[in-house]
Write a protein that holds these residues in place. Structure first.
Motif, PDB file in Angstrom:
ATOM      1  N   ILE A 354       0.656  -1.088   0.036  1.00  0.00           N
ATOM      2  CA  ILE A 354       0.168  -0.101  -0.019  1.00  0.00           C
ATOM      3  C   ILE A 354       0.826   0.976   0.037  1.00  0.00           C
ATOM      4  O   ILE A 354       2.210   1.358   0.317  1.00  0.00           O
ATOM      5  N   TRP A 355       0.326   2.496  -0.649  1.00  0.00           N
ATOM      6  CA  TRP A 355       1.190   3.565  -0.562  1.00  0.00           C
ATOM      7  C   TRP A 355       0.258   4.728   0.238  1.00  0.00           C
ATOM      8  O   TRP A 355      -0.665   4.696   0.467  1.00  0.00           O
ATOM      9  N   TRP A 356       1.222   5.504   0.900  1.00  0.00           N
ATOM     10  CA  TRP A 356       0.774   6.645   1.640  1.00  0.00           C
ATOM     11  C   TRP A 356       1.214   7.934   0.801  1.00  0.00           C
ATOM     12  O   TRP A 356       2.219   8.007   0.439  1.00  0.00           O
ATOM     13  N   GLY A 357       0.111   8.668   1.095  1.00  0.00           N
ATOM     14  CA  GLY A 357       0.402   9.894   0.419  1.00  0.00           C
ATOM     15  C   GLY A 357      -0.541  11.223   0.931  1.00  0.00           C
ATOM     16  O   GLY A 357      -1.162  10.839   2.092  1.00  0.00           O
ATOM     17  N   GLU A 358      -0.649  12.456   0.147  1.00  0.00           N
ATOM     18  CA  GLU A 358      -1.442  13.278   0.707  1.00  0.00           C
ATOM     19  C   GLU A 358      -2.253  13.797  -0.389  1.00  0.00           C
ATOM     20  O   GLU A 358      -2.199  13.879  -1.445  1.00  0.00           O
ATOM     21  N   GLY A 359      -3.936  14.146  -0.031  1.00  0.00           N
ATOM     22  CA  GLY A 359      -4.799  14.519  -1.049  1.00  0.00           C
ATOM     23  C   GLY A 359      -5.588  13.330  -1.423  1.00  0.00           C
ATOM     24  O   GLY A 359      -5.083  12.465  -1.998  1.00  0.00           O
ATOM     25  N   PRO A 360      -6.837  13.561  -1.109  1.00  0.00           N
ATOM     26  CA  PRO A 360      -7.813  12.409  -1.676  1.00  0.00           C
ATOM     27  C   PRO A 360      -7.676  12.354  -3.224  1.00  0.00           C
ATOM     28  O   PRO A 360      -7.755  11.296  -3.893  1.00  0.00           O
ATOM     29  N   LEU A 361      -7.706  13.179  -3.816  1.00  0.00           N
ATOM     30  CA  LEU A 361      -7.780  13.276  -5.484  1.00  0.00           C
ATOM     31  C   LEU A 361      -6.561  12.688  -6.125  1.00  0.00           C
ATOM     32  O   LEU A 361      -6.560  12.116  -6.797  1.00  0.00           O
ATOM     33  N   LYS A 362      -5.550  13.286  -5.226  1.00  0.00           N
ATOM     34  CA  LYS A 362      -4.352  12.519  -5.882  1.00  0.00           C
ATOM     35  C   LYS A 362      -4.296  11.120  -5.594  1.00  0.00           C
ATOM     36  O   LYS A 362      -3.742  10.332  -6.439  1.00  0.00           O
ATOM     37  N   GLY A 363      -4.698  10.508  -4.469  1.00  0.00           N
ATOM     38  CA  GLY A 363      -4.673   9.213  -3.989  1.00  0.00           C
ATOM     39  C   GLY A 363      -5.608   8.370  -5.242  1.00  0.00           C
ATOM     40  O   GLY A 363      -5.364   7.345  -5.572  1.00  0.00           O
ATOM     41  N   ASP A 364      -6.838   9.147  -5.287  1.00  0.00           N
ATOM     42  CA  ASP A 364      -7.805   8.383  -6.345  1.00  0.00           C
ATOM     43  C   ASP A 364      -7.008   8.342  -7.550  1.00  0.00           C
ATOM     44  O   ASP A 364      -7.433   7.422  -8.581  1.00  0.00           O
ATOM     45  N   ILE A 365      -6.408   9.293  -8.225  1.00  0.00           N
ATOM     46  CA  ILE A 365      -5.905   9.171  -9.459  1.00  0.00           C
ATOM     47  C   ILE A 365      -4.495   8.140  -9.423  1.00  0.00           C
ATOM     48  O   ILE A 365      -4.819   7.422 -10.542  1.00  0.00           O
ATOM     49  N   SER A 366      -3.826   8.275  -8.386  1.00  0.00           N
ATOM     50  CA  SER A 366      -2.615   7.455  -8.405  1.00  0.00           C
ATOM     51  C   SER A 366      -2.916   5.892  -8.371  1.00  0.00           C
ATOM     52  O   SER A 366      -2.277   5.200  -8.905  1.00  0.00           O
ATOM     53  N   ALA A 367      -4.161   5.698  -7.670  1.00  0.00           N
ATOM     54  CA  ALA A 367      -4.624   4.291  -7.469  1.00  0.00           C
ATOM     55  C   ALA A 367      -4.659   3.709  -8.692  1.00  0.00           C
ATOM     56  O   ALA A 367      -4.520   2.428  -8.972  1.00  0.00           O
ATOM     57  N   ASP A 368      -5.267   4.293  -9.764  1.00  0.00           N
ATOM     58  CA  ASP A 368      -5.642   3.883 -11.185  1.00  0.00           C
ATOM     59  C   ASP A 368      -4.360   3.350 -11.674  1.00  0.00           C
ATOM     60  O   ASP A 368      -4.281   2.659 -12.600  1.00  0.00           O
ATOM     61  N   PHE A 369      -3.173   4.389 -11.654  1.00  0.00           N
ATOM     62  CA  PHE A 369      -1.928   4.095 -12.273  1.00  0.00           C
ATOM     63  C   PHE A 369      -1.194   2.842 -11.707  1.00  0.00           C
ATOM     64  O   PHE A 369      -0.504   2.237 -12.421  1.00  0.00           O
ATOM     65  N   THR A 370      -1.317   2.792 -10.392  1.00  0.00           N
ATOM     66  CA  THR A 370      -0.506   1.831  -9.766  1.00  0.00           C
ATOM     67  C   THR A 370      -1.051   0.406  -9.513  1.00  0.00           C
ATOM     68  O   THR A 370      -0.332  -0.400  -9.195  1.00  0.00           O
ATOM     69  N   SER A 371      -2.429   0.531  -9.639  1.00  0.00           N
ATOM     70  CA  SER A 371      -3.368  -0.475  -9.198  1.00  0.00           C
ATOM     71  C   SER A 371      -3.011  -1.209  -7.772  1.00  0.00           C
ATOM     72  O   SER A 371      -3.145  -2.374  -7.450  1.00  0.00           O
ATOM     73  N   LYS A 372      -2.668  -0.042  -6.731  1.00  0.00           N
ATOM     74  CA  LYS A 372      -2.489  -0.308  -5.376  1.00  0.00           C
ATOM     75  C   LYS A 372      -3.589   0.236  -4.671  1.00  0.00           C
ATOM     76  O   LYS A 372      -4.064   1.474  -4.992  1.00  0.00           O
ATOM     77  N   LEU A 373      -3.552   0.104  -3.461  1.00  0.00           N
ATOM     78  CA  LEU A 373      -4.337   0.783  -2.319  1.00  0.00           C
ATOM     79  C   LEU A 373      -3.487   2.111  -1.706  1.00  0.00           C
ATOM     80  O   LEU A 373      -2.406   1.661  -1.440  1.00  0.00           O
ATOM     81  N   HIS A 374      -4.130   3.114  -1.973  1.00  0.00           N
ATOM     82  CA  HIS A 374      -3.399   4.389  -1.334  1.00  0.00           C
ATOM     83  C   HIS A 374      -4.039   4.606  -0.053  1.00  0.00           C
ATOM     84  O   HIS A 374      -5.609   5.324  -0.102  1.00  0.00           O
ATOM     85  N   LEU A 375      -3.570   4.861   0.919  1.00  0.00           N
ATOM     86  CA  LEU A 375      -4.048   5.698   2.118  1.00  0.00           C
ATOM     87  C   LEU A 375      -3.405   7.084   2.039  1.00  0.00           C
ATOM     88  O   LEU A 375      -2.126   7.268   2.029  1.00  0.00           O
ATOM     89  N   GLN A 376      -4.575   8.036   2.176  1.00  0.00           N
ATOM     90  CA  GLN A 376      -4.096   9.571   2.041  1.00  0.00           C
ATOM     91  C   GLN A 376      -4.477  10.355   3.206  1.00  0.00           C
ATOM     92  O   GLN A 376      -5.632   9.913   3.977  1.00  0.00           O
ATOM     93  N   VAL A 377      -3.827  11.199   3.589  1.00  0.00           N
ATOM     94  CA  VAL A 377      -4.128  12.296   4.453  1.00  0.00           C
ATOM     95  C   VAL A 377      -4.250  13.751   3.786  1.00  0.00           C
ATOM     96  O   VAL A 377      -3.751  13.967   2.781  1.00  0.00           O
ATOM     97  N   ALA A 378      -4.866  14.883   4.764  1.00  0.00           N
ATOM     98  CA  ALA A 378      -4.964  16.048   3.991  1.00  0.00           C
ATOM     99  C   ALA A 378      -3.613  16.697   3.717  1.00  0.00           C
ATOM    100  O   ALA A 378      -3.456  17.359   2.934  1.00  0.00           O
ATOM    101  N   GLY A 379      -2.567  16.226   4.778  1.00  0.00           N
ATOM    102  CA  GLY A 379      -1.394  16.734   4.695  1.00  0.00           C
ATOM    103  C   GLY A 379      -0.122  15.941   5.383  1.00  0.00           C
ATOM    104  O   GLY A 379      -0.672  15.453   6.244  1.00  0.00           O
TER     105      GLY A 379
END
Length: 464
Positions: A354-379
């Motif tokens: 799984i990937w950690w990142g910031e920003g829900p939209l960034k996570g939604d977009i990146s999940a489609d590129f990586t085919s991974k689950l992304h856990l996102q926080v606001a900052g």
């Protein structure tokens, strides 16, 4: 005269119940948020309870009850627990308008005015409620998403700027939050009828109006972005504002004390002396002690409702009380299956990494590129919110993918990333979870989503 307008009827329904009871001469005894009175004269113990904050009343010695002033007035005048209909309803509305000084507006454009009645303010309990449980939040927010559309401006932004197809946007439940206060109020009434009390649900608040208290949705308009937990429950929304707030900023030895939205006092920081008054129209101001100017505020905010008695918000819940939500972003097909078939996310995709990142939209977009689950926080400073859901998911590896500028910076933002990697490694590695970091130059892209859209991939470096 013609038919009484819906606006007048609504104003009558919203008359504060304690105010009305007081006008009618009821003896009121307050216990907490509830006021008790008597069904009949001569009773030794109270038999009627009124909760003005919830706008309800009940005769607990009988079966009568109601949730507006019309039902209470009819009960008091007729000792009847039934809701007035037909001519009785119109007569009740007219009598309440005269009693409380409300102008009757008719659908044909005519009106009748009455002498204004002096409102007697009562002690109102100001309530800052902790967030409701996840199940409750999801239930209410699911109703919100059914009522709100996704407008053309937001569709255009998602398609042209974020490269998110409309079909994906709808599956991910992005919604447009209207600035229209009447629409918000009517939607809140609809939701409240369906789910009951809205206490503890961030974004909904009880406000003090001209004729009493009422519930509605608050905050600036924009696009609502849902934050899902690892059980696909929506625990909150971030708002991408339609218009970024304009904030007044001071530098140097100057400080400002806002008096209202436009006017403020100018204060010298070092001495605390008030140097004068000013307002937005006079900005910018430059002095030998510093400058005062208007700057654009944050692009994103939370769908939240902190209490603010000065603005009439008397009951609300903050999104961060006690904790801010995190967002679980998964590939679009996995989300569709997860939403339709429910169950554990493990049933719909592999979560070994799984990937950690910031920003829900960034996570939604990146999940489609990586085919991974992304856990996102606001900052990035909120990264610790991801520890518990990660432990529950039990992956084999966590990849840090916070913004490139956060990795490059040597200030507190960059230190936050370094500290996050260090602390997360101490928490996760004993559980058999490896830690890695995704890196790319900020000159190529700031966020992971922009990097993928530019046709590049990050370099993954394992942390020993």
């Amino acid at each position: 005269m013609g038919r009484i307008s819906a606006t007048t009827i609504q104003q009558v329904k919203e008359i504060d119940l304690v105010f009305l009871a007081d006008i009618l001469g009821d003896t009121l005894n307050r216990v907490g948020q509830t006021y008790f009175t008597y069904r009949n004269e001569g009773e030794r113990t109270p038999s009627v309870a009124i909760n003005p904050n919830k706008g309800i009343w009940k005769d607990f010695a009988g079966t009568a009850s109601g949730n507006d002033s019309i039902s209470y007035y009819h009960y008091r005048k007729n000792q009847s627990g039934t809701y007035p209909k037909g001519r009785d309803f119109l007569k009740t509305v007219e009598e309440l308008c005269e009693l409380c000084g409300i102008t009757i507006e008719y659908e044909d454009g005519n009106s009748r005015e009455f002498e204004a009645t002096q409102y007697k303010p009562r002690d109102i309990v100001v309530t800052a409620t902790e967030k409701a449980p996840s199940d409750r939040l999801h239930d209410v927010y699911s109703k919100v998403m059914k009522l709100l559309p996704l407008n053309t401006a937001h569709i255009t932004h998602l398609k042209e700027v974020r490269k998110i197809p409309l079909q994906y946007a709808r599956i991910r439940s992005y919604r447009s939050y209207t600035p229209d206060k009447k629409e918000r109020y009517n939607m809140t009434k609809n939701i409240k009828r369906s789910v009951g009390s809205l206490e503890g649900v961030p974004g909904f608040a009880e406000l003090k109006g001209k004729y009493g208290l009422y519930w509605t949705m608050v905050g600036k308009s924009g696009m609502l972005i849902p934050f899902r937990n690892i059980f696909n429950q929506i625990e909150g929304f971030q708002i991408m504002y339609d218009e970024r707030p304009k904030l007044i900023k001071a530098d140097g030895d100057l400080h400002i004390q806002m008096k209202d939205y436009d006017s403020f006092n100018i204060v010298q920081k070092s001495t605390g002396e008030i140097l004068g008054e000013s307002n937005r129209n006079e900005l910018p101001i430059h002095t030998n002690l510093g400058s005062i100017s208007v700057e654009l505020g944050p692009k994103y905010g939370w769908f939240s409702s902190p209490i603010n008695p000065e603005k009439g918000v008397l009951n609300g819940a903050e999104i961060g009380r006690p904790l801010l939500p995190y967002h679980t972003a998964v590939p679009i097909q996995a989300l569709l299956n997860w939403t339709v078939h429910k169950g554990d996310i493990h049933e719909h995709m592999n979560v070994d990494e799984i990937w950690w990142g910031e920003g829900p939209l960034k996570g939604d977009i990146s999940a489609d590129f990586t085919s991974k689950l992304h856990l996102q926080v606001a900052g990035v400073a909120q990264w610790r919110l991801l520890l518990e859901p990660t432990k529950q998911l039990k992956p084999k590896r966590v990849v840090f993918a916070f913004d490139a500028d956060a990795q490059d910076k040597e200030d507190s933002v960059g230190l936050n990333v370094l500290n996050a990697v260090k602390e997360a490694k101490q928490e996760l590695q004993p559980l058999g979870i490896d830690v890695a970091i995704a890196m790319w130059p900020s000159s190529v892209a700031k966020g992971l989503d922009d990097l993928f859209h530019a046709g590049y991939k990050p370099k993954i470096i394992d942390i020993p």
